[in-house]
Design an enzyme around this catalytic site. Sequence first.
Site, mmCIF file in Angstrom:
data_model
loop_
_atom_site.group_PDB
_atom_site.id
_atom_site.type_symbol
_atom_site.label_atom_id
_atom_site.label_comp_id
_atom_site.label_asym_id
_atom_site.label_seq_id
_atom_site.Cartn_x
_atom_site.Cartn_y
_atom_site.Cartn_z
ATOM 1 N N ARG A 83 0.838 -1.208 0.000
ATOM 2 C CA ARG A 83 0.000 0.000 0.000
ATOM 3 C C ARG A 83 0.874 1.259 0.000
ATOM 4 O O ARG A 83 0.552 2.264 -0.643
ATOM 5 C CB ARG A 83 -0.960 -0.021 1.196
ATOM 6 C CG ARG A 83 -2.015 1.066 1.118
ATOM 7 C CD ARG A 83 -3.114 0.857 2.123
ATOM 8 N NE ARG A 83 -2.637 0.990 3.485
ATOM 9 C CZ ARG A 83 -3.320 0.597 4.558
ATOM 10 N NH1 ARG A 83 -4.517 0.061 4.422
ATOM 11 N NH2 ARG A 83 -2.819 0.753 5.765
ATOM 12 N N LYS A 185 -2.761 6.484 1.099
ATOM 13 C CA LYS A 185 -2.581 7.012 2.441
ATOM 14 C C LYS A 185 -1.684 8.247 2.349
ATOM 15 O O LYS A 185 -0.501 8.221 2.701
ATOM 16 C CB LYS A 185 -1.997 5.928 3.354
ATOM 17 C CG LYS A 185 -2.527 6.035 4.770
ATOM 18 C CD LYS A 185 -2.324 4.776 5.555
ATOM 19 C CE LYS A 185 -2.337 5.034 7.034
ATOM 20 N NZ LYS A 185 -3.603 5.403 7.626
ATOM 21 N N GLU A 221 -16.472 5.539 5.207
ATOM 22 C CA GLU A 221 -15.690 4.983 6.303
ATOM 23 C C GLU A 221 -15.688 5.918 7.499
ATOM 24 O O GLU A 221 -16.286 6.983 7.471
ATOM 25 C CB GLU A 221 -14.283 4.620 5.855
ATOM 26 C CG GLU A 221 -13.527 5.738 5.195
ATOM 27 C CD GLU A 221 -12.168 5.259 4.693
ATOM 28 O OE1 GLU A 221 -11.514 4.483 5.383
ATOM 29 O OE2 GLU A 221 -11.772 5.692 3.606
HETATM 30 C C1 LIG Z 1 -8.806 6.412 6.156
HETATM 31 C C2 LIG Z 1 -8.495 5.068 6.702
HETATM 32 N N1 LIG Z 1 -9.375 4.074 6.504
HETATM 33 C C3 LIG Z 1 -9.154 2.827 6.961
HETATM 34 C C4 LIG Z 1 -8.006 2.518 7.666
HETATM 35 C C5 LIG Z 1 -7.795 1.120 8.136
HETATM 36 O O1 LIG Z 1 -6.789 0.472 7.357
HETATM 37 P P1 LIG Z 1 -5.899 -0.681 7.978
HETATM 38 O O2 LIG Z 1 -6.824 -1.753 8.399
HETATM 39 O O3 LIG Z 1 -4.996 -1.102 6.870
HETATM 40 O O4 LIG Z 1 -5.169 -0.084 9.125
HETATM 41 C C6 LIG Z 1 -7.067 3.529 7.921
HETATM 42 C C7 LIG Z 1 -5.839 3.247 8.676
HETATM 43 O O5 LIG Z 1 -4.828 2.903 8.092
HETATM 44 C C8 LIG Z 1 -7.311 4.836 7.420
HETATM 45 O O6 LIG Z 1 -6.431 5.822 7.619
#
Ligand SMILES: Cc1ncc(COP(=O)(O)O)c(C=O)c1O
Length: 342
Positions: A83, A185, A221
């Site tokens: 990612r 991200k 989300e």
């Molecule tokens: C915007 C956002 N959504 C979802 C997640 C959850 O992703 P992960 O399960 O890979 O930590 C994160 C954290 O990384 C995030 O910043």
Amino acid sequence: MTDVNIDWDNLGFDFQPTKTMFVSKCEDGKTWKDVGLVPFGNFEISPAACVLNYGQGIFEGMKALRTKNDEIVLFRPIENGQRFYDSAIRLCMPPYDPARYVERVKEVVKANVEYVPPYGKGALYIRPNMLGTGSMLGVAPAPSYTLFIWVNPVGPYFKGGFNPINLEITKKYHRAAPKGCGAAKTICNYAPSMYAAIEAKKRGFAQILYLDAAKETYIEEVGAANFFAVIDNVLITPRAPKDGSILPGITRKSVLQLAKDKLGMKVEERDVSYEEVFKASEVFCTGTAAVVTPIGSITYEGKEYEYVGGKVGEITQKLYDLLTKIQLLEEPDPYGWVVKVE
Ligand SMILES: Cc1ncc(COP(=O)(O)O)c(C=O)c1O
């Protein structure tokens, strides 16, 4: 094992300096040359750095956990590295090889092993960053880049630990636009969300539950965690849309797999409207920091919809247990998700 002066029983999600960080530099905009491990500390940056002026920066989040047997483990680090790679491409930055990334992450954890909390007390949060640090004036990718990986011991992300949180749906703010960069991200996705989160907290909510920016109808989300609902015994999560407004969470992907394989549930990745969610039997959110966090209520236009009487739902609890036990090697890991730091 842990001889640093930290109150392990009262760890929050707060900044705590550690000993060592990793640094790599890309001076020509193409090739990464690792500087290696250096003491954790400040570094100089040009006022003309692209990241300071135009936000060309990405980050990641991962956790190192201590098992009952005193082993240190990471969860799906290669996916995290992938990612980070994909986010770099989205922001026109030189990507860093995911396998190399995992090795560097392990080195930083080993160098700060005394900051990995004792079993059951929290985690060592791992924060990789890549920034456009080269100087420039026009809006364009930086000529040079810096990557660093630092760590920070943490307790639970949401205060109160594994207890249901209360969320608010708003139409006042959006997190990410269709065809924008919500699936990467990037640092620029997070600063604008602070205003909305502060407002929500003032009204007593843990976070905002964001809707899609185009139709303001579908759930996206929760600030920094993905969303799930159980409706008629089907586990539903907003699809990680190709138009890129939801972060493809690694916990999200893992929970979908566990629900299918271990609970025999039907799972669906699809658009889910907030009205549909009001009828759900359970709702929860997932993330590296949030793990599996139950949602006790969702408020929309002043009306509160409560779930499971504000308690933790059965499926939420099962998925939390399954995930955390695999993460801590207390259940078999048939997927090869857990990687030991040796
Ligand atoms: C915007 C956002 N959504 C979802 C997640 C959850 O992703 P992960 O399960 O890979 O930590 C994160 C954290 O990384 C995030 O910043």
